[in-house]
Design a protein around this motif. Structure first.
Motif, PDB file in Angstrom:
ATOM      1  N   ALA A 191      -3.005  39.044  11.029  1.00 14.08           N
ATOM      2  CA  ALA A 191      -3.875  38.783   9.876  1.00 14.08           C
ATOM      3  C   ALA A 191      -5.272  38.368  10.310  1.00 14.08           C
ATOM      4  O   ALA A 191      -6.270  38.788   9.710  1.00 14.08           O
ATOM      5  N   GLN A 192      -5.354  37.552  11.356  1.00 17.55           N
ATOM      6  CA  GLN A 192      -6.657  37.097  11.836  1.00 17.55           C
ATOM      7  C   GLN A 192      -7.491  38.253  12.382  1.00 17.55           C
ATOM      8  O   GLN A 192      -8.706  38.293  12.191  1.00 17.55           O
ATOM      9  N   ARG A 193      -6.831  39.187  13.070  1.00 16.20           N
ATOM     10  CA  ARG A 193      -7.575  40.344  13.580  1.00 16.20           C
ATOM     11  C   ARG A 193      -8.174  41.171  12.450  1.00 16.20           C
ATOM     12  O   ARG A 193      -9.204  41.821  12.624  1.00 16.20           O
TER      13      ARG A 193
ATOM     14  N   PHE B 104      -6.558  35.970   6.912  1.00 15.57           N
ATOM     15  CA  PHE B 104      -6.122  34.577   6.772  1.00 15.57           C
ATOM     16  C   PHE B 104      -5.426  34.201   8.067  1.00 15.57           C
ATOM     17  O   PHE B 104      -5.328  35.010   9.000  1.00 15.57           O
ATOM     18  N   SER B 105      -4.923  32.980   8.129  1.00 10.77           N
ATOM     19  CA  SER B 105      -4.149  32.571   9.304  1.00 10.77           C
ATOM     20  C   SER B 105      -3.103  31.552   8.894  1.00 10.77           C
ATOM     21  O   SER B 105      -3.270  30.822   7.907  1.00 10.77           O
TER      22      SER B 105
ATOM     23  N   ASP C  94     -15.372  23.273   6.458  1.00  5.75           N
ATOM     24  CA  ASP C  94     -16.068  24.197   7.355  1.00  5.75           C
ATOM     25  C   ASP C  94     -15.227  24.418   8.600  1.00  5.75           C
ATOM     26  O   ASP C  94     -14.720  23.465   9.195  1.00  5.75           O
ATOM     27  N   ARG C  95     -15.098  25.680   8.989  1.00  6.71           N
ATOM     28  CA  ARG C  95     -14.401  26.007  10.234  1.00  6.71           C
ATOM     29  C   ARG C  95     -15.139  27.146  10.905  1.00  6.71           C
ATOM     30  O   ARG C  95     -15.265  28.227  10.340  1.00  6.71           O
ATOM     31  N   ASN C  96     -15.607  26.891  12.107  1.00 12.28           N
ATOM     32  CA  ASN C  96     -16.343  27.899  12.869  1.00 12.28           C
ATOM     33  C   ASN C  96     -17.519  28.471  12.070  1.00 12.28           C
ATOM     34  O   ASN C  96     -17.774  29.677  12.084  1.00 12.28           O
ATOM     35  N   GLY C  97     -18.197  27.582  11.331  1.00 11.15           N
ATOM     36  CA  GLY C  97     -19.393  28.000  10.614  1.00 11.15           C
ATOM     37  C   GLY C  97     -19.158  28.686   9.289  1.00 11.15           C
ATOM     38  O   GLY C  97     -20.100  29.213   8.698  1.00 11.15           O
ATOM     39  N   GLU C  98     -17.933  28.689   8.786  1.00 13.31           N
ATOM     40  CA  GLU C  98     -17.677  29.303   7.487  1.00 13.31           C
ATOM     41  C   GLU C  98     -16.777  28.402   6.644  1.00 13.31           C
ATOM     42  O   GLU C  98     -16.016  27.593   7.170  1.00 13.31           O
ATOM     43  N   LYS C  99     -16.892  28.564   5.340  1.00 10.90           N
ATOM     44  CA  LYS C  99     -16.074  27.784   4.423  1.00 10.90           C
ATOM     45  C   LYS C  99     -14.674  28.393   4.340  1.00 10.90           C
ATOM     46  O   LYS C  99     -14.517  29.611   4.204  1.00 10.90           O
ATOM     47  N   VAL C 100     -13.667  27.539   4.433  1.00 11.85           N
ATOM     48  CA  VAL C 100     -12.282  27.995   4.314  1.00 11.85           C
ATOM     49  C   VAL C 100     -11.530  27.077   3.361  1.00 11.85           C
ATOM     50  O   VAL C 100     -11.873  25.905   3.195  1.00 11.85           O
TER      51      VAL C 100
ATOM     52  N   SER D 266       0.393  25.441   7.660  1.00  8.71           N
ATOM     53  CA  SER D 266      -0.883  25.453   6.958  1.00  8.71           C
ATOM     54  C   SER D 266      -1.362  26.895   6.833  1.00  8.71           C
ATOM     55  O   SER D 266      -1.190  27.702   7.755  1.00  8.71           O
ATOM     56  N   VAL D 267      -1.947  27.199   5.689  1.00 10.47           N
ATOM     57  CA  VAL D 267      -2.547  28.502   5.423  1.00 10.47           C
ATOM     58  C   VAL D 267      -4.054  28.298   5.347  1.00 10.47           C
ATOM     59  O   VAL D 267      -4.522  27.425   4.613  1.00 10.47           O
ATOM     60  N   THR D 268      -4.798  29.067   6.115  1.00 13.18           N
ATOM     61  CA  THR D 268      -6.255  28.987   6.099  1.00 13.18           C
ATOM     62  C   THR D 268      -6.808  30.293   5.565  1.00 13.18           C
ATOM     63  O   THR D 268      -6.520  31.361   6.108  1.00 13.18           O
TER      64      THR D 268
END
Length: 215
Positions: free
Chosen positions: A71-73, A77-78, A116-122, A154-156
């Motif tokens: 999914a991340q690729r 989501f993750s 914020d995670r790695n510069g983006e809103k999640v 956890s779902v991100t």
């Protein structure tokens, strides 16, 4: 935002059911082709068939991580399976997950937050995983009791697009509100002017009538 929460809820339910199916079958064995590694945290994860082919077990935790990697690729989501006493260091909780796990042990049903995670809103949603009989093959040594909170998933979910849509909607609402206010002011002014004109005409007519009566 209700749609974002609903999507995260659906993703959690899907992975929970998939894990349960895997656990009910005591893990799933796949052909150990080049690039397929055995899970080093399982005892005797490999089996060999009579014709010499080797199969390795994909237990629920490993399956969850691999689905998350797919999914991340795709930028979707993750998932992160975690516990306060993980067997695999990759399952160590981050600060937010650790706090959520503590609340789960006190009875909280879930945890959600925008961050914020790695510069983006999640958007993050996490719910507890409770120890079931099907978990025993991998976790019996950890001494969990049935229905005890053994960890959580956890779902991100990236929500930059959703937040952008919310911003666009807010700007549109402001523009519509201003346009409506201007239209309302124009209509009010127009009808007030017409009313005043009619009153003036009636006053002139009344004065004329009064003059005629006096005569």
């Amino acid at each position: 935002m209700r749609q974002v929460n609903s999507t995260a809820d659906t993703l959690f339910t899907n992975i929970l059911l998939t894990r349960r199916w895997n656990a009910d079958h005591a893990g799933v064995y796949v052909l150990k082709k080049p690039g397929v590694e055995s899970n080093p945290y399982l005892e005797n994860p490999d089996i060999e068939t009579k014709d010499g082919q080797v199969y390795t077990m994909k237990n629920p935790a490993l399956m969850t991580r691999e689905i998350s990697a797919y999914a991340q690729r795709e930028g979707l989501f993750s998932y992160h399976i975690t516990s306060l006493s993980p067997i695999n260091p990759a399952n160590t909780p981050d600060d937010w997950e650790r706090a959520a796990l503590g609340r789960f042990e006190q009875g909280a049903p879930e945890a959600t937050q925008i961050m914020d995670r790695n510069g983006e809103k999640v958007f993050r949603l996490m719910r507890p995983l409770r120890y079931e009989a099907s978990c025993a093959p991998c976790h019996a040594k950890q001494g969990y009791q049935l229905n005890h909170v053994a960890g959580g998933i956890s779902v991100t979910l990236p929500i930059e697009r959703a937040l952008a849509n919310i911003g666009t909607s807010r700007r549109l609402l402001v523009v519509l509100a201003l346009a409506f206010s201007a239209l309302f002011a124009f209509v009010l002014d127009f009808f007030t002017w017409r009313l005043m004109s009619q009153v003036a005409e009636q006053n002139v007519a009344l004065e004329t009538l009064n003059s005629q009566e006096d005569e």
